[in-house]
Design a protein around this motif. Structure first.
Motif, PDB file in Angstrom:
ATOM      1  N   ILE A  43     161.321  24.272 -55.666  1.00 31.70           N
ATOM      2  CA  ILE A  43     160.244  25.253 -55.592  1.00 31.70           C
ATOM      3  C   ILE A  43     160.755  26.560 -56.192  1.00 31.70           C
ATOM      4  O   ILE A  43     161.566  27.263 -55.591  1.00 31.70           O
ATOM      5  CB  ILE A  43     159.782  25.459 -54.132  1.00 31.70           C
ATOM      6  CG1 ILE A  43     159.429  24.113 -53.504  1.00 31.70           C
ATOM      7  CG2 ILE A  43     158.614  26.422 -54.076  1.00 31.70           C
ATOM      8  CD1 ILE A  43     158.355  23.345 -54.245  1.00 31.70           C
ATOM      9  N   VAL A  79     157.379  26.648 -63.407  1.00 25.81           N
ATOM     10  CA  VAL A  79     157.042  26.436 -61.992  1.00 25.81           C
ATOM     11  C   VAL A  79     156.600  24.993 -61.765  1.00 25.81           C
ATOM     12  O   VAL A  79     157.013  24.330 -60.801  1.00 25.81           O
ATOM     13  CB  VAL A  79     155.945  27.420 -61.549  1.00 25.81           C
ATOM     14  CG1 VAL A  79     155.461  27.083 -60.142  1.00 25.81           C
ATOM     15  CG2 VAL A  79     156.459  28.847 -61.584  1.00 25.81           C
ATOM     16  N   THR A 110     151.933  37.981 -61.127  1.00 29.90           N
ATOM     17  CA  THR A 110     152.448  37.193 -60.003  1.00 29.90           C
ATOM     18  C   THR A 110     151.623  37.374 -58.734  1.00 29.90           C
ATOM     19  O   THR A 110     151.746  36.577 -57.805  1.00 29.90           O
ATOM     20  CB  THR A 110     153.905  37.569 -59.695  1.00 29.90           C
ATOM     21  OG1 THR A 110     153.974  38.961 -59.317  1.00 29.90           O
ATOM     22  CG2 THR A 110     154.795  37.344 -60.908  1.00 29.90           C
ATOM     23  N   PRO A 125     159.992  30.276 -57.230  1.00 33.16           N
ATOM     24  CA  PRO A 125     159.013  31.359 -57.078  1.00 33.16           C
ATOM     25  C   PRO A 125     158.593  31.908 -58.444  1.00 33.16           C
ATOM     26  O   PRO A 125     159.416  32.019 -59.358  1.00 33.16           O
ATOM     27  CB  PRO A 125     159.777  32.423 -56.271  1.00 33.16           C
ATOM     28  CG  PRO A 125     160.901  31.678 -55.618  1.00 33.16           C
ATOM     29  CD  PRO A 125     161.265  30.576 -56.557  1.00 33.16           C
ATOM     30  N   LEU A 126     157.333  32.253 -58.573  1.00 36.20           N
ATOM     31  CA  LEU A 126     156.817  32.733 -59.854  1.00 36.20           C
ATOM     32  C   LEU A 126     157.533  33.997 -60.309  1.00 36.20           C
ATOM     33  O   LEU A 126     157.795  34.183 -61.509  1.00 36.20           O
ATOM     34  CB  LEU A 126     155.304  32.977 -59.732  1.00 36.20           C
ATOM     35  CG  LEU A 126     154.551  33.265 -61.039  1.00 36.20           C
ATOM     36  CD1 LEU A 126     154.731  32.128 -62.032  1.00 36.20           C
ATOM     37  CD2 LEU A 126     153.068  33.492 -60.748  1.00 36.20           C
ATOM     38  N   THR A 160     167.490  31.804 -55.050  1.00 33.82           N
ATOM     39  CA  THR A 160     166.567  32.938 -54.953  1.00 33.82           C
ATOM     40  C   THR A 160     167.019  33.974 -53.934  1.00 33.82           C
ATOM     41  O   THR A 160     166.385  35.032 -53.818  1.00 33.82           O
ATOM     42  CB  THR A 160     165.141  32.453 -54.613  1.00 33.82           C
ATOM     43  OG1 THR A 160     165.194  31.696 -53.401  1.00 33.82           O
ATOM     44  CG2 THR A 160     164.588  31.585 -55.726  1.00 33.82           C
ATOM     45  N   HIS A 177     162.819  42.594 -55.497  1.00 36.37           N
ATOM     46  CA  HIS A 177     163.416  41.375 -56.054  1.00 36.37           C
ATOM     47  C   HIS A 177     164.285  41.690 -57.277  1.00 36.37           C
ATOM     48  O   HIS A 177     165.286  41.006 -57.520  1.00 36.37           O
ATOM     49  CB  HIS A 177     162.319  40.389 -56.450  1.00 36.37           C
ATOM     50  CG  HIS A 177     161.475  39.919 -55.310  1.00 36.37           C
ATOM     51  ND1 HIS A 177     161.981  39.738 -54.044  1.00 36.37           N
ATOM     52  CD2 HIS A 177     160.153  39.599 -55.230  1.00 36.37           C
ATOM     53  CE1 HIS A 177     161.011  39.319 -53.231  1.00 36.37           C
ATOM     54  NE2 HIS A 177     159.897  39.224 -53.932  1.00 36.37           N
ATOM     55  N   GLN A 211     157.459  44.685 -53.736  1.00 33.93           N
ATOM     56  CA  GLN A 211     158.143  43.396 -53.749  1.00 33.93           C
ATOM     57  C   GLN A 211     158.810  43.130 -55.094  1.00 33.93           C
ATOM     58  O   GLN A 211     159.930  42.623 -55.157  1.00 33.93           O
ATOM     59  CB  GLN A 211     157.156  42.274 -53.431  1.00 33.93           C
ATOM     60  CG  GLN A 211     156.689  42.231 -51.989  1.00 33.93           C
ATOM     61  CD  GLN A 211     155.639  41.162 -51.779  1.00 33.93           C
ATOM     62  OE1 GLN A 211     154.517  41.267 -52.267  1.00 33.93           O
ATOM     63  NE2 GLN A 211     155.994  40.126 -51.056  1.00 33.93           N
ATOM     64  N   ILE A 265     151.929  39.734 -56.499  1.00 30.88           N
ATOM     65  CA  ILE A 265     152.647  40.344 -55.380  1.00 30.88           C
ATOM     66  C   ILE A 265     152.675  41.853 -55.580  1.00 30.88           C
ATOM     67  O   ILE A 265     152.357  42.356 -56.661  1.00 30.88           O
ATOM     68  CB  ILE A 265     154.080  39.778 -55.250  1.00 30.88           C
ATOM     69  CG1 ILE A 265     154.917  40.098 -56.492  1.00 30.88           C
ATOM     70  CG2 ILE A 265     154.042  38.287 -55.013  1.00 30.88           C
ATOM     71  CD1 ILE A 265     156.358  39.614 -56.395  1.00 30.88           C
ATOM     72  N   ALA A 321     160.595  34.761 -59.914  1.00 35.04           N
ATOM     73  CA  ALA A 321     161.895  34.404 -60.480  1.00 35.04           C
ATOM     74  C   ALA A 321     161.740  34.001 -61.942  1.00 35.04           C
ATOM     75  O   ALA A 321     162.564  34.365 -62.794  1.00 35.04           O
ATOM     76  CB  ALA A 321     162.526  33.270 -59.680  1.00 35.04           C
ATOM     77  N   ILE A 325     164.669  37.054 -51.651  1.00 35.37           N
ATOM     78  CA  ILE A 325     163.439  36.377 -51.238  1.00 35.37           C
ATOM     79  C   ILE A 325     163.693  35.665 -49.913  1.00 35.37           C
ATOM     80  O   ILE A 325     164.599  34.827 -49.804  1.00 35.37           O
ATOM     81  CB  ILE A 325     162.974  35.368 -52.310  1.00 35.37           C
ATOM     82  CG1 ILE A 325     162.573  36.116 -53.586  1.00 35.37           C
ATOM     83  CG2 ILE A 325     161.806  34.528 -51.806  1.00 35.37           C
ATOM     84  CD1 ILE A 325     162.178  35.194 -54.732  1.00 35.37           C
ATOM     85  N   ASP A 326     162.912  36.002 -48.906  1.00 42.13           N
ATOM     86  CA  ASP A 326     163.004  35.371 -47.576  1.00 42.13           C
ATOM     87  C   ASP A 326     164.399  35.465 -46.979  1.00 42.13           C
ATOM     88  O   ASP A 326     164.958  34.473 -46.476  1.00 42.13           O
ATOM     89  CB  ASP A 326     162.569  33.894 -47.648  1.00 42.13           C
ATOM     90  CG  ASP A 326     161.122  33.727 -48.051  1.00 42.13           C
ATOM     91  OD1 ASP A 326     160.324  34.629 -47.747  1.00 42.13           O
ATOM     92  OD2 ASP A 326     160.794  32.703 -48.681  1.00 42.13           O
TER      93      ASP A 326
END
Length: 907
Positions: A640, A631, A317, A642-643, A703, A327, A323, A319, A645, A708-709
């Protein structure tokens, strides 16, 4: 199966250890000089991996060894696989046949081919010559046979099929939709064995750099006695509650799952103690085994180890490790909360007795456990402050000061432990079951938390690499294993220092052997999976899979749209729908169905492949084939995804294969302990694991569950709402809340859970989050946006490879500058407004737009254009939907409380 003349029976301790060995570490265990030789090889492998992960690896090891560490890693794995795993069930267990010696030596030698001929391969640019290709082919054959022995036939068969596809993909026998031009033996072997695209690719690199150290860390921690300590603490905290042994099994398995990646080992380790006690309080053989299976398998989703998948996700991913585990944490935590609640509901439904004579204080128990985890988290977080002080006060010797501080804390905790007798495993079959008293035993193993705190500190605070973090934690475990027994003897005034030191060295020696043998299967799985990944990159079959699944999904959507269109006169008449349009327009409106269909396909594929593949290999295979597909199709549906997820989705369904009949290996292991029927155990365990099936679908569409965010405040609210949601979902699927639920009450509970998990589903229908903007007004929409908002563009045009129609969604984050044209150009868009259309030219190379739109043909007759724009608009907080959901929950609770009081149901 585990049956005798009388039917199913629990296996003996010796038989259980043989079961674990045969599945995880190899059934062959020769004695004498051969056994000693294999032990030395395993220890050398462990020492090599520890040195490689150390900060001094570049000083201690030659550069050629560091550069070819993957080859050395695989050589050890293949050699030990042929030595430890018999070829057939009838093969000898007590000695190694001569042919296995030959296979072991040949396999290890060919694995080292890239190391031995490193300069030649570099000079050739990684292209195999006529000699290389035959060595590479022999290496693949030996690798597949080693994988067959260690992992079962499925891995070898699947890898062989993919390899045959590389050679014969152009044959007319191959369906046209997946046909490709094929490859020569030389080209295929270059890709699979000589370069880092195949066997020696990312997956084996992760196994080499990270996974080994964590597996070794878990083996050493267990050898030090931490596993027994965790089980005793869990049993002492929860054993007195209704269904206490089962709750202790869940918590104990969660603790061991932190350091172990093996479902079967978790089942046998904790199950030999907890399963008999669960049966004692009223759980059936199958229920007891199923609880242990569900909790042990879920150990793989619990950070920080996650059965090696966390490290692979970092590479796939792009990241950071921090992270990834951030997650993954919340879904794993609430999954275990739900399992404890499942156990509680089973105990209440059957009115099970409690164990021991201790008074039950549920609130005090929950507070105590919460306090323990809060203190532990506080210690992990607070460890950074004395480090900062040390570096501010004496930066040149700060490292030495911290080492001395850790050693002083270790000595203090060990002195506390010495005041308590060493913890011995309890006998679950004893006539009188005496619950451990936490107030008396907790000091006996507090020092086991030190390596875990060191690991978490380096991972989360210092944010060092996983390999280096595991090295420091493992180095501390070396010290603990060598010194804990001698120092306890000193603190207790005993004089047998020499004997205790020898015992400590023996524990360390055996821990390194166990770590190496536990790594054999993982190393072979990642290497063999590299063939599948290499096939995907060489042939482009991944893109073909995307098109195939996309076509199937669109077909299903179109059929659904036809059905909706056919019944629309009726539904419009009674007010269910009021949509007007053609079948094609209805199909376009139902594109969200495509993603759900694809997710179902991915989940089913993971379950089927997981019946024969270990979790790590299953995850590599399915994520390589399908992660990009999900994706891409999500983007086409306007969602959208996230990869990370998608990768977690694949992983969750991969571990479910260890549960799911008819092959679920963990269920067979649990049945071996309980004496129950393995298939029935698997079905019950699958039912208990429904939350593990539901959660991936939730975090794909919400998400927030993956944090996430989200801000800290939002994260706390998500954690609370998700915990309530999973508990309500559990009550709904178990058919019991405050009393036995009626069908409509179960449906309402599941609806409440869905609302708490997906508040946006309802709020978006009340107040849509986006407003439609004409494509030609793109610049104006960007100019009017505020900082942090996202403008979503629907882009359609010809596909570069096929020439057919393609579509995707591009997200433009707003910087709030008010200059829409600059924002569009900033991500690489080249706008060509013409004839009322917003056409696009080829985006700038290396820009975000180029990464998303790279598959479009910008030079064809048909233009690439923006067909729809979604601009954010004001929306009430989606959390307001929680209010009616909680009111509905309260209504169900009132109905059930009233009925329970009349029926005299116990609490």
């Amino acid at each position: 199966m585990t049956s005798d003349a009388q039917g199913n029976r629990p296996l003996t301790e010796e038989e259980l250890q043989e079961l674990v060995a045969s599945s995880d570490a190899g059934a062959r265990n020769p004695v004498g000089s051969v056994g000693l030789f294999l032990a030395i090889v395993a220890v050398i492998w462990s020492v090599f991996q520890v040195i490689q992960a150390s900060p001094l690896s570049n000083v201690i090891l030659p550069g050629s060894v560091v550069n070819n560490s993957r080859q050395i890693h695989l050589a050890f794995a293949i050699f030990l696989a042929y030595a430890a795993y018999p070829a057939l069930k009838t093969s000898p267990r007590g000695h190694i046949p001569i042919q296995d010696w030959l296979f072991a030596i040949a396999g290890a030698g060919i694995a080292l081919y890239g190391y031995i001929f490193y300069q030649k391969i570099v000079n050739s640019g990684g292209l195999a010559d006529d000699v290389d290709k035959w060595f590479a082919l022999a290496g693949l054959v030996l690798l597949f046979e080693a994988a067959r022995r260690a992992l079962g036939p499925a891995m070898a068969i699947i890898a062989t099929i993919f390899l045959l596809y590389v050679f014969f993909g152009s044959s007319e026998v191959v369906p046209e939709v997946i046909r490709w031009k094929g490859a020569s033996l030389k080209k295929a072997m270059s890709h699979m064995w000589i370069t880092s695209e195949g066997v020696f690719g990312i997956a084996l690199g992760v196994s080499t750099k990270f996974v080994f150290l964590f597996v070794l860390f878990g083996a050493l921690l267990d050898k030090a006695g931490a596993g027994n300590y965790f089980i005793k603490m869990a049993f002492g905290a929860l054993g007195h509650l209704r269904g206490g042994p089962a709750k202790a099994a869940v918590v104990g398995s969660a603790a061991t799952g932190l350091i172990s990646g093996s479902s079967i080992a978790n089942v046998v380790t904790t199950g030999t103690f907890t399963i008999p006690l669960m049966k004692r309080v009223g759980f059936s053989n199958e229920q007891a085994g199923a609880v242990e299976v569900a909790s042990s398998v879920n150990g793989q989703i619990m950070p920080p180890v996650m059965g090696a998948a966390a490290f692979l996700m970092v590479e796939y991913t792009g990241i950071s490790y921090v992270q990834v585990i951030t997650h993954a944490f919340l879904p794993a935590a609430i999954s275990y909360v739900a399992l404890i609640y499942i156990v509680h509901l089973e105990a209440v439904k059957q009115n099970m007795p409690t164990l021991g004579n201790r008074e039950v204080h549920l609130a005090r128990t929950i507070l105590g456990m919460f306090s323990f985890f809060a203190v532990f988290a506080g210690l992990c977080y607070g460890s950074q402050f004395p480090v900062e002080v040390a570096y501010a006060w004496a930066p040149s010797i700060a490292g030495l000061l911290m080492f001395v501080s850790v050693m002083l804390v270790y000595l203090w905790l060990l002195a506390l432990a010495a005041k308590t007798p060493d913890l011995e495993p309890d006998d679950p079959n004893a006539q009188e079951v005496e619950l451990p008293d936490i107030s008396k035993i907790y000091t006996a193993g507090l020092y086991y938390l030190l390596p875990i705190i060191v690991l978490v500190y380096f991972l989360m605070i210092e944010q060092k690499s996983p390999g280096l973090s595991a090295f420091w934690a493992t180095a501390l475990l070396f010290v603990i294993l060598l010194t804990q027994k001698p120092l306890k003897a000193v603190f207790r005034g005993q004089s047998n220092l020499a004997q205790t030191f020898v015992e400590g060295f023996a524990d360390l020696w055996q821990g390194m052997i166990d770590g190496a043998r536990n790594m054999i299967g993982i190393a072979l799985a990642t290497a063999a999976a590299g063939v599948i990944v290499g096939t995907v990159t060489l042939t482009g079959v991944g893109q073909v899979m995307a098109e195939l699944v996309e076509g199937m999904a669109f077909g299903l959507t179109y059929i659904s749209a036809m059905f909706v269109h056919a019944i629309s006169p009726v539904t419009d008449l009674i007010g269910i729908t009021s949509f007007e349009g053609t079948v094609a327009e209805r199909a376009a409106d139902m594109t969200g169905t495509i993603l759900v269909f694809v997710l179902l396909c991915v989940g089913l594929l993971s379950l089927v492949l997981g019946m024969g593949l270990p979790t790590t290999a299953n995850y590599i295979v399915v994520s390589s084939l399908m992660a990009g597909v999900v994706v891409e199709l999500g983007a086409q549906s306007g969602l959208i995804v996230p990869l990370i997820a998608v990768h977690l989705f694949v992983f969750y369904f991969g571990i479910m294969a260890d549960v799911t009949p008819p092959v679920g290996l963990a269920s067979f292991a649990a049945a071996a302990v309980s004496g129950g029927d393995a298939i029935r155990t698997g079905f019950v365990a699958f039912f208990y694991s429904l939350r593990t099936v539901a959660l991936p679908f939730v975090f794909i569409f919400n998400t927030d569950l993956l944090l996430i965010d989200v801000t800290w405040a939002q994260g706390i609210l998500v954690a609370i709402s998700a915990t309530i949601a999973i508990l309500v979902f559990t009550a709904g699927t178990m058919g019991y809340f405050l009393t036995r639920s009626r069908i409509y009450e179960s449906v309402l509970l599941v609806l409440v859970a869905f609302t708490l998990f997906r508040p946006d589903f309802f709020m978006n229908r009340i107040m849509p989050p986006f407003a439609d903007v004409a494509p030609i007004e793109l610049v104006e929409a960007l100019s009017a946006s505020h900082e942090g908002q996202e403008i979503r563009l629907r882009i359609e045009g010809p596909d570069f490879d096929t020439g057919g129609a393609a579509s995707t969604t591009l997200v433009i984050p707003s910087d709030g500058s008010g200059d829409g044209l600059a924002m569009a150009e900033g991500i690489g868009l080249v706008l060509l407004p013409e004839d009322g259309l917003m056409k696009l030219d080829a985006p700038g190379f290396g820009t975000p737009a180029e990464q998303t739109l790279g598959n479009f043909d910008f030079y064809g007759d048909e233009p690439v254009k923006v067909t729809a724009i979604k601009a954010p608009q004001d929306q009430l907080p989606k959390e307001l939907v929680f209010i009616p959901a909680l009111l509905l929950l309260a209504l169900v609770a009132l109905m059930q409380r009233s009925r329970a009081s009349k029926e005299g149901v116990p609490a």
